[in-house]
Write a protein that holds these residues in place. Structure first.
Motif, short mmCIF file in Angstrom:
data_model
loop_
_atom_site.label_atom_id
_atom_site.label_comp_id
_atom_site.label_asym_id
_atom_site.label_seq_id
_atom_site.Cartn_x
_atom_site.Cartn_y
_atom_site.Cartn_z
N LEU A 1 -17.86 8.91 2.84
CA LEU A 1 -16.42 8.80 3.07
C LEU A 1 -15.79 10.15 2.84
O LEU A 1 -16.28 10.95 2.04
N ASN A 2 -14.66 10.41 3.51
CA ASN A 2 -13.90 11.62 3.24
C ASN A 2 -12.81 11.26 2.25
O ASN A 2 -11.89 10.50 2.57
N LEU A 3 -12.93 11.79 1.03
CA LEU A 3 -11.99 11.50 -0.05
C LEU A 3 -11.58 12.79 -0.75
O LEU A 3 -12.04 13.08 -1.85
N GLY B 1 -14.51 17.65 1.12
CA GLY B 1 -13.86 16.38 0.81
C GLY B 1 -14.73 15.16 1.06
O GLY B 1 -14.30 14.03 0.84
N ASP B 2 -15.97 15.37 1.54
CA ASP B 2 -16.88 14.26 1.79
C ASP B 2 -17.64 13.88 0.53
O ASP B 2 -18.04 14.75 -0.25
N TRP B 3 -17.83 12.58 0.36
CA TRP B 3 -18.58 12.04 -0.78
C TRP B 3 -19.65 11.08 -0.27
O TRP B 3 -19.39 10.27 0.61
N ARG B 4 -20.84 11.20 -0.85
CA ARG B 4 -21.92 10.26 -0.54
C ARG B 4 -22.01 9.28 -1.69
O ARG B 4 -22.07 9.65 -2.86
N PHE B 5 -21.98 7.99 -1.34
CA PHE B 5 -22.05 6.93 -2.34
C PHE B 5 -23.31 6.12 -2.14
O PHE B 5 -23.57 5.62 -1.04
N VAL C 1 -13.36 0.85 4.10
CA VAL C 1 -13.94 0.69 2.77
C VAL C 1 -12.76 0.75 1.79
O VAL C 1 -12.00 1.71 1.80
N ALA C 2 -12.62 -0.28 0.98
CA ALA C 2 -11.50 -0.36 0.04
C ALA C 2 -12.01 -0.32 -1.39
O ALA C 2 -13.02 -0.94 -1.73
N HIS C 3 -11.32 0.44 -2.21
CA HIS C 3 -11.65 0.55 -3.63
C HIS C 3 -10.99 -0.62 -4.36
O HIS C 3 -9.76 -0.78 -4.31
N LEU C 4 -11.78 -1.45 -5.03
CA LEU C 4 -11.25 -2.63 -5.71
C LEU C 4 -10.98 -2.43 -7.19
O LEU C 4 -10.07 -3.04 -7.75
N SER C 5 -11.76 -1.60 -7.85
CA SER C 5 -11.68 -1.46 -9.31
C SER C 5 -10.39 -0.77 -9.75
O SER C 5 -9.95 0.19 -9.14
N ARG C 6 -9.82 -1.28 -10.82
CA ARG C 6 -8.67 -0.68 -11.47
C ARG C 6 -8.93 -0.72 -12.97
O ARG C 6 -9.73 -1.51 -13.45
N ASN C 7 -8.23 0.09 -13.73
CA ASN C 7 -8.50 0.12 -15.17
C ASN C 7 -7.69 -0.90 -15.96
O ASN C 7 -7.91 -1.10 -17.14
#
Length: 191
Positions: free
Chosen positions: A26-28, A65-69, A92-98
């Motif tokens: 993803l580009n993040l 800015g690219d990340w490999r997960f 792709v959605a990030h679900l985790s929150r603190n």
């Protein structure tokens, strides 16, 4: 009311590449997705209910800015990347929150918690960066995961970068309230 976790600045992104059965790119720029984070990968095309939740087991910056997960399990589903079709790429959605708000267990699985802001005109409400799970009460009027009720004009109110999942009734409901900003929230498994 002020509830503010550390929100993820990129709530959802388009899938850039699949580099292995359990690796995605993803580009993040300035990304904050980390090992242990839960992500949702949507289904390709018109595939309803084909989304899958994965856990990131390794996050590696690969430049520009690219990340490999690396994920905890293989994708095992058709995917469309930005290279295949920029508009139809899987999200792709990030679900985790603190911060997590979680409705309690009930003998009736359709009854969860509810979050109600009631008659607060001109009072700033700020709900950001929260994971809201098992909220909403199916069949009960006004019992929604997030509900702004008769707050009139509320231009300083912000509902942003939250995850609402396993909701028993809707996501964000705004009733008799104007000028609220609702942005970059992720809703998943909603009745």
């Amino acid at each position: 009311m002020l509830v503010k976790g550390i929100p993820n600045t990129q709530t959802r992104k388009k899938l850039k590449h699949v580099t292995a059965p359990n690796e995605i790119v993803l580009n993040l720029p300035g990304g904050r997705w980390r090992e242990g984070s839960e992500i949702l990968i949507t289904g390709a095309g018109a595939a309803m209910n084909r989304e899958v939740v994965h856990t990131i087991t390794r996050a590696q910056s690969i430049g520009n800015g690219d990340w490999r997960f690396t994920l905890n399990k293989n994708l095992n589903m058709p995917t469309t990347t930005e290279k295949d079709h920029p508009i139809m790429a899987v999200e792709v959605a990030h679900l985790s929150r603190n911060i997590v708000f979680e409705g309690g267990l009930s003998s009736d699985e359709l009854i969860g918690g509810h979050f109600w802001v009631f008659r607060t005109p001109s009072i700033k409400q700020h709900l950001e960066g929260v994971d809201i799970r098992n909220f909403g009460q199916q069949g009960s009027l006004g019992r929604y995961p997030i509900h702004l009720h008769f707050c009139n004009d509320s231009p300083d109110t912000l509902i942003a970068r939250n995850t609402i999942r396993h909701s028993n009734q809707r996501c964000v409901v705004i009733h008799g309230t104007n000028h609220v900003t609702v942005r970059e929230n992720v809703s998943y498994m909603i009745k």
